[in-house]
Motif scaffolding. Structure first.
Motif, PDB file in Angstrom:
ATOM      1  N   PHE A   1       8.488   3.435   5.190  1.00  0.00           N
ATOM      2  CA  PHE A   1       8.548   3.494   3.734  1.00  0.00           C
ATOM      3  C   PHE A   1       7.613   2.451   3.115  1.00  0.00           C
ATOM      4  CE2 PHE A   1      10.390   1.616  -0.126  1.00  0.00           C
ATOM      5  CZ  PHE A   1      10.397   2.711  -0.960  1.00  0.00           C
ATOM      6  N   CYS A   2       7.512   1.296   3.761  1.00  0.00           N
ATOM      7  CA  CYS A   2       6.645   0.221   3.262  1.00  0.00           C
ATOM      8  C   CYS A   2       5.192   0.417   3.679  1.00  0.00           C
ATOM      9  CB  CYS A   2       7.137  -1.137   3.776  1.00  0.00           C
ATOM     10  SG  CYS A   2       8.796  -1.588   3.238  1.00  0.00           S
ATOM     11  N   ILE A   3       4.980   0.970   4.875  1.00  0.00           N
ATOM     12  CA  ILE A   3       3.627   1.085   5.421  1.00  0.00           C
ATOM     13  C   ILE A   3       2.812   2.160   4.709  1.00  0.00           C
ATOM     14  CG2 ILE A   3       2.305   1.756   7.473  1.00  0.00           C
ATOM     15  CD1 ILE A   3       4.508   0.413   9.145  1.00  0.00           C
ATOM     16  N   MET A   4       3.432   3.299   4.400  1.00  0.00           N
ATOM     17  CA  MET A   4       2.674   4.434   3.880  1.00  0.00           C
ATOM     18  C   MET A   4       1.924   4.127   2.576  1.00  0.00           C
ATOM     19  SD  MET A   4       2.649   6.762   6.070  1.00  0.00           S
ATOM     20  CE  MET A   4       1.798   7.924   4.995  1.00  0.00           C
ATOM     21  N   PRO A   5       2.577   3.521   1.568  1.00  0.00           N
ATOM     22  CA  PRO A   5       1.812   3.214   0.351  1.00  0.00           C
ATOM     23  C   PRO A   5       0.660   2.254   0.619  1.00  0.00           C
ATOM     24  CG  PRO A   5       4.177   3.091  -0.065  1.00  0.00           C
ATOM     25  CD  PRO A   5       4.010   3.189   1.419  1.00  0.00           C
ATOM     26  N   VAL A   6       0.888   1.279   1.513  1.00  0.00           N
ATOM     27  CA  VAL A   6      -0.165   0.323   1.841  1.00  0.00           C
ATOM     28  C   VAL A   6      -1.329   1.024   2.531  1.00  0.00           C
ATOM     29  CG1 VAL A   6      -0.716  -1.681   3.273  1.00  0.00           C
ATOM     30  CG2 VAL A   6       1.398  -1.646   1.966  1.00  0.00           C
ATOM     31  N   ALA A   7      -1.002   1.924   3.454  1.00  0.00           N
ATOM     32  CA  ALA A   7      -2.052   2.645   4.182  1.00  0.00           C
ATOM     33  C   ALA A   7      -2.939   3.444   3.231  1.00  0.00           C
ATOM     34  CB  ALA A   7      -1.421   3.571   5.217  1.00  0.00           C
ATOM     35  N   VAL A   8      -2.314   4.036   2.211  1.00  0.00           N
ATOM     36  CA  VAL A   8      -3.076   4.814   1.231  1.00  0.00           C
ATOM     37  C   VAL A   8      -4.006   3.914   0.421  1.00  0.00           C
ATOM     38  CG1 VAL A   8      -2.850   6.192  -0.876  1.00  0.00           C
ATOM     39  CG2 VAL A   8      -1.370   6.653   1.070  1.00  0.00           C
ATOM     40  N   MET A   9      -3.586   2.664   0.167  1.00  0.00           N
ATOM     41  CA  MET A   9      -4.357   1.771  -0.697  1.00  0.00           C
ATOM     42  C   MET A   9      -5.389   0.930   0.041  1.00  0.00           C
ATOM     43  SD  MET A   9      -1.651   0.476  -3.598  1.00  0.00           S
ATOM     44  CE  MET A   9      -0.270   0.120  -2.497  1.00  0.00           C
ATOM     45  N   PHE A  10      -5.507   1.074   1.366  1.00  0.00           N
ATOM     46  CA  PHE A  10      -6.512   0.324   2.112  1.00  0.00           C
ATOM     47  C   PHE A  10      -7.923   0.531   1.554  1.00  0.00           C
ATOM     48  CE2 PHE A  10      -3.944  -1.216   5.664  1.00  0.00           C
ATOM     49  CZ  PHE A  10      -4.689  -2.317   6.073  1.00  0.00           C
ATOM     50  N   PRO A  11      -8.339   1.791   1.299  1.00  0.00           N
ATOM     51  CA  PRO A  11      -9.689   1.963   0.729  1.00  0.00           C
ATOM     52  C   PRO A  11      -9.857   1.271  -0.628  1.00  0.00           C
ATOM     53  CG  PRO A  11      -8.843   4.045   1.580  1.00  0.00           C
ATOM     54  CD  PRO A  11      -7.698   3.093   1.592  1.00  0.00           C
ATOM     55  N   LEU A  12      -8.784   1.289  -1.442  1.00  0.00           N
ATOM     56  CA  LEU A  12      -8.879   0.656  -2.757  1.00  0.00           C
ATOM     57  C   LEU A  12      -8.951  -0.861  -2.639  1.00  0.00           C
ATOM     58  CD1 LEU A  12      -6.381   2.814  -4.849  1.00  0.00           C
ATOM     59  CD2 LEU A  12      -8.868   2.988  -4.710  1.00  0.00           C
TER      60      LEU A  12
END
Length: 418
Positions: A233-244
């Protein structure tokens, strides 16, 4: 058995390696295309949701049929379905129809294919190899995935620079064809079912309940599922924002985005290689807990460091990839050891569903959170929560005793046979 399983895995791994490289390249090319075209965290989050939500919804039902059907055929038809969906999207782009809605729909359909392919693959592994080799096989699988994570983004960045997005998508179709051909040369045994189940709503629901009970009857496994779901639950949003984070905070571009993806793959390659070449004596549960702590710390520090510390960000990402690789291999091995063969399809499908649904909730708020508190603070908060999960896991007796119960059961079984 000692010789045949190695030959089978060699053939499967060759097909999977080609398929994973092409998929990784296409996925990264799509991320670059979306990032440069929209620059929106919400768009990236919605695309991730489209790739995950259908799999989460139909996962438990898919697991029932994976346990009933021939697992080799299930993987072949799932790969073929994903390839057809990708071909349709490629044709649409080639004709000049570039729509975000179309991307979301195709990603959702590809997710349906993944709902059958991934659990079937994981459920087939214990049917092909001795239990003593499962962690090593998981490590080699991670190595293959890591190598594709290294080569894929580089290939994807190169492809999107030379070709249109429609042409780049064709790489995924080629990879799927190679994977299907490789599976045709392998015989994968299926578990012996007690009886032929009827395909009715009541029976399917009953099979889902049996799979759920398989998890609940083992308290240690239930805690493992819960902590993994919270971490995901915590990892997925972070993974999406890596490019940003790479673009907005560190001021990077295509090269820097590709580099971060590549070094993550390097870390995963190292982690998978460690498990593939060396059997750790440490409990797999301890490895899982420690990797949660390490991964969370790398994410938190990535959000904390200054914009001028891009080299440090590269190092932290590499370490995070290593931790993620060892965690994933250890987690899958624990499931393969603890679950009966005729239940594995259901249990793996349920895990993917249980992990994805909370993640989708987190993704829904990604754009709002990123715009409100900033990408950096999001990395820090969610990274620290993952660290907390790892610490709490050490203070959960049922979870810490999971491997000891397995060893005790094996000793008792061996004594009974003697």
């Amino acid at each position: 058995m000692k010789d045949s399983w190695k030959k089978k895995f060699a053939i499967i791994w060759i097909g999977q390696f080609i398929s994973l490289i092409s998929t990784s390249a296409v996925n990264f090319a799509v991320v670059i295309w979306l990032s440069l075209k929209t620059g929106s965290a919400e768009v990236l989050a919605y695309s991730a949701m489209a790739s995950l939500l259908p799999q989460a919804i139909i996962g438990p039902i898919a697991g029932v049929f994976i346990d009933r059907w021939d697992r080799k055929k299930t993987m072949i038809f799932a790969d073929a379905f994903v390839a057809i969906c990708t071909l349709f999207m490629s044709i649409s782009f080639y004709m000049g129809y570039e729509s975000l809605i179309l991307i979301y729909v195709i990603l959702a359909l590809r997710s349906v294919g993944s709902a059958f392919h991934m659990p079937a693959m994981q459920a087939a592994i214990p049917m092909l190899a001795p239990e003593s080799e499962l962690l090593r096989i998981a490590g080699i699988n991670q190595t293959i995935q890591s190598a594709s994570s290294i080569a894929g983004p580089a290939l994807g960045a190169l492809a999107i620079s030379w070709f249109s997005i429609g042409n780049v998508l064709l790489l995924d179709i080629i990879g799927a064809i190679v994977a299907i051909v490789a599976l045709l040369f392998v015989v994968i045994p299926n578990p012996q079912l007690a009886e032929k189940s009827k395909t009715s709503f009541n029976q399917v629901w009953q099979d889902i309940r049996l799979g759920f009970h398989e998890i609940l009857r083992n308290k240690g496994l239930s805690w493992l599922f819960l902590y993994s779901i919270i971490a995901t639950f915590c990892i997925m949003p972070v993974a999406v924002m890596f490019p940003l984070l790479t673009l907005n905070h560190f001021g990077g571009g295509k090269f820097e985005m590709s580099l971060i993806e590549i070094v993550w793959g390097v870390g995963m390659l190292i982690g998978g290689g460690i498990l593939g070449l060396w059997k750790p004596s440490t409990s797999k549960v301890v490895l899982i807990n420690c990797m949660h702590i390490i991964l969370g710390a790398t994410l938190a520090f990535s959000g904390w460091i200054s914009a001028s510390a891009f080299v440090t960000f590269v190092g932290l990402t590499t370490l995070g990839g290593l931790a993620a690789s060892i965690y994933q291999a250890s987690f899958m091995t624990v499931l393969q050891e603890q679950i009966r063969p005729d239940m594995m399809g259901r249990v793996f499908s349920m895990y993917f569903s249980f992990a994805i649904i909370p993640s989708v909730i987190g993704l829904l708020s990604t754009g709002f959170v990123a715009d409100t508190i900033g990408v950096n603070l999001t990395f820090i908060i969610l990274g620290l929560l993952i660290v907390l999960v790892g610490i709490l896991s050490f203070f959960t007796p049922a979870l810490m005793g999971l491997n000891r119960k397995k060893e005790l059961s094996e000793n008792v079984h061996s004594a009974d046979n003697n």
